[in-house]
Design an enzyme around this catalytic site. Structure first.
Site, PDB file in Angstrom:
ATOM      1  N   PRO A 142      92.945  45.474 106.542  1.00 56.98           N
ATOM      2  CG  PRO A 142      91.158  47.092 105.792  1.00 56.98           C
ATOM      3  CD  PRO A 142      91.528  45.669 105.944  1.00 56.98           C
ATOM      4  NE  ARG A 143      91.962  42.755 112.725  1.00 54.97           N
ATOM      5  CZ  ARG A 143      92.027  41.619 111.844  1.00 54.97           C
ATOM      6  NH1 ARG A 143      91.181  41.841 110.979  1.00 54.97           N
ATOM      7  NH2 ARG A 143      92.370  40.574 112.397  1.00 54.97           N
ATOM      8  CG  LEU A 144      96.021  50.643 112.695  1.00 58.93           C
ATOM      9  CD1 LEU A 144      95.984  51.981 113.520  1.00 58.93           C
ATOM     10  CD2 LEU A 144      97.273  50.617 111.851  1.00 58.93           C
TER      11      LEU A 144
END
Length: 186
Positions: A18-20
């Protein structure tokens, strides 16, 4: 992310990521959606249709909270373009081999259509076992050519001094090739 097993012809869940990514400012530039803020809104349980940037992107009043049927609504046309360059401690004359050493200074001036960030401090450096990327520059324009010109101008005015090699001159030259201008690099 999934793992595929050819023996059993099955997919197994491996990891949720879910990280950018470091390129998220490209998405922000062409959509006007603040990605970190949107992630936080979602994490707090706020429905996507209630997030002001999402409502703006779909041409809806950001102060309202009516539901949006994302499957039924047309995806808004993209009216801008963004180009990006990773600034690395790599030697383009040696196949982009990573380099290490002190960085004495980085001088970069953001503008309305071009911005950047650098992760090296005053008298910092790049360690031989570290990731070679220490900066990123983004340029936005109403079309690809305008974004390309802004990025080229920004790179030409970027000054990195120190013991490392970097590909900034290579990137400036690349942006001037016909293959880049015509978007035919394969």
């Amino acid at each position: 992310e999934y793992l595929y097993s050819p023996e059993t012809d099955t997919f197994c869940f491996l990891e949720l990521n879910p990280r950018l990514q470091v390129e998220h400012p490209v998405t922000e530039a062409i959509t006007g959606v603040n990605m970190p803020a949107t992630q936080l809104h979602i994490a707090m349980g706020i429905p996507l249709y209630n997030i002001p940037d999402i409502r703006r992107f779909y041409g809806m009043d950001p102060t309202q909270n009516s539901k949006i049927d994302f499957f039924a609504v047309d995806y808004p046309p993209i009216t801008s373009h963004c180009c990006a360059s990773r600034i690395t401690a790599e030697n383009p004359d040696e196949g982009f081999k990573p380099t290490s050493g002190k960085i004495h200074s980085v001088r970069f001036q953001s503008s309305g259509d071009c911005w950047g960030y650098f992760s090296v401090g005053l008298k910092g450096g790049i360690h031989e076992f570290a990731d070679s990327q220490f900066g990123h520059i983004f340029a936005k324009g109403p079309n690809r050519e305008a974004a390309r010109k802004s990025l080229r101008f920004a790179l030409m005015n970027l000054d990195v001094s120190g013991d490392i090699r970097h590909p900034v001159d290579y990137l400036v030259d690349l942006l001037e090739t016909e293959a880049y201008k015509e978007n035919t690099i394969d």
